[in-house]
Write an enzyme that holds these catalytic residues in place. Structure first.
Site, PDB file in Angstrom:
ATOM      1  N   GLY A 157       0.825  -1.206   0.000  1.00  0.00           N
ATOM      2  CA  GLY A 157       0.000   0.000   0.000  1.00  0.00           C
ATOM      3  C   GLY A 157       0.859   1.255   0.000  1.00  0.00           C
ATOM      4  O   GLY A 157       2.073   1.191   0.121  1.00  0.00           O
ATOM      5  N   CYS A 158       0.187   2.401  -0.145  1.00  0.00           N
ATOM      6  CA  CYS A 158       0.845   3.704  -0.147  1.00  0.00           C
ATOM      7  C   CYS A 158       1.641   3.855   1.141  1.00  0.00           C
ATOM      8  O   CYS A 158       1.119   3.525   2.199  1.00  0.00           O
ATOM      9  CB  CYS A 158      -0.200   4.818  -0.277  1.00  0.00           C
ATOM     10  SG  CYS A 158       0.437   6.482  -0.118  1.00  0.00           S
ATOM     11  N   PRO A 159       2.847   4.375   1.148  1.00  0.00           N
ATOM     12  CA  PRO A 159       3.578   4.969   0.018  1.00  0.00           C
ATOM     13  C   PRO A 159       4.562   4.009  -0.636  1.00  0.00           C
ATOM     14  O   PRO A 159       5.413   4.440  -1.385  1.00  0.00           O
ATOM     15  CB  PRO A 159       4.355   6.094   0.694  1.00  0.00           C
ATOM     16  CG  PRO A 159       4.766   5.477   2.012  1.00  0.00           C
ATOM     17  CD  PRO A 159       3.605   4.572   2.402  1.00  0.00           C
TER      18      PRO A 159
END
Lengths: 129, 184
Positions: free
Chosen positions: B14-16
């Site tokens: 997932g982000c980042p």
């Protein structure tokens, strides 16, 4: 791109907001400095950062965090430093809370409000969490 | 997409993390080479093109295959596109045939640690960054073969040497990244 961030809250959500933006900026060739003050110091406290609290009543998000496969705060702290994000711990808060530089993630520097302002005065982006 | 130099598998992250991993991966490429970024994070649909725009790389294409997203990014900077450079280039296989027939001069322009990990027999190591300072170690007469990992740095080395009047250069591409010959 120069990014200046103030981290002044000490919850798990706050930590993700701070470190996600910081690592994303560093990955986009940004120069990033984070000033940790008041409860924000929890985010880089060697022990504290491993057990940051969820906001009250939001504990059920724990499962969502696990499912979304987001990195742990410990990993994000390490990654931030590896990418050159600079951590500044607020001296005044440390004095009030009886904390020492050694309590924080290795590489953390200590400074006052003017240290942050000196950095932030020509920053392209300034954020407060 | 053809001509992908390297694939980054960041599925499930997932982000980042997709941009963080992309940044690290593209650092290992040479200008003009293409990175394939394979992810499942749908935030990357907006993030990777924006990241490329702000870091001077060229966003080429997004390919969706079910839940899997494939981004293609060409590394920015000075390119060594074959169309633009007059550098003579041969394949690894063509080089091996030539080397089989007799002694050749081969310069490997990778970094010393890459060279130490394995190189073609008889190759001399002059990293790209030192090529202009160590030109006297490169013969002016006879064919000189220049090689790196994927061809990017070898192309830049040839460009540099040609600006100093050298005309006896032959690039061996792709190079050690796809090498089936003997290794020292």
């Amino acid at each position: 791109m120069k990014v200046a961030i103030i981290a002044s809250n000490g919850g798990l959500f706050d930590a993700y907001k701070v470190f996600n933006i910081a690592t994303a900026a560093a990955a986009t060739d940004g120069e990033v400095e984070i000033f940790f003050t008041f409860e924000g110091l929890n985010l880089i406290h060697k022990e504290g950062l491993k057990q940051l609290p969820m906001p009250e009543g939001k504990e059920h998000f724990a499962e969502g965090f696990a499912n979304a496969n987001v990195p742990s705060i410990e990993e994000l702290v390490g990654m931030s430093q590896e990418m050159g994000v600079k951590f500044i711990a607020c001296q005044m808060t440390m004095d009030v809370m009886g904390l020492k530089k050694e309590d924080f993630a290795d590489g953390t520097e200590v400074g006052g409000a003017v240290t942050f302002l000196g950095y932030a005065k020509d920053a392209d982006i300034t954020l407060t969490f | 997409m053809e001509n992908v130099t390297k694939t980054l598998d960041a599925k499930g992250l997932g982000c980042p993390m997709p941009v963080v991993r992309t940044k690290k991966a593209i650092e290992e490429l040479s200008a003009g080479e293409i990175l394939e970024v394979v992810v499942t994070d749908r935030g990357s649909i907006a993030d990777i093109p924006m990241w490329a725009k702000n870091t001077g790389h060229e966003y080429l294409e997004l390919v969706e295959e079910g839940d899997v997203l494939k981004h293609y990014v060409r590394k920015g900077g000075k390119t060594t596109d074959k169309e633009e450079t007059p550098v003579k280039t041969i394949t690894n296989e063509e080089y091996l045939e030539i080397a089989d027939k007799g002694p050749v001069t081969l310069i490997d322009v990778r970094e010393p640690d890459e060279f130490a990990a394995g190189h073609a027999p008889g190759a001399k190591n002059i990293p790209l960054g030192q090529i202009d300072k160590r030109m006297d170690e490169i013969p002016e007469e006879g064919d000189v073969y220049i090689m790196c990992r994927s061809g990017g740095r070898a192309g830049m080395a040839c460009d540099t040497l040609e600006t100093f009047g050298r005309k006896n250069l032959i690039r061996v591409a792709p190079g050690m990244g796809d090498w089936n010959g003997p290794i020292e």
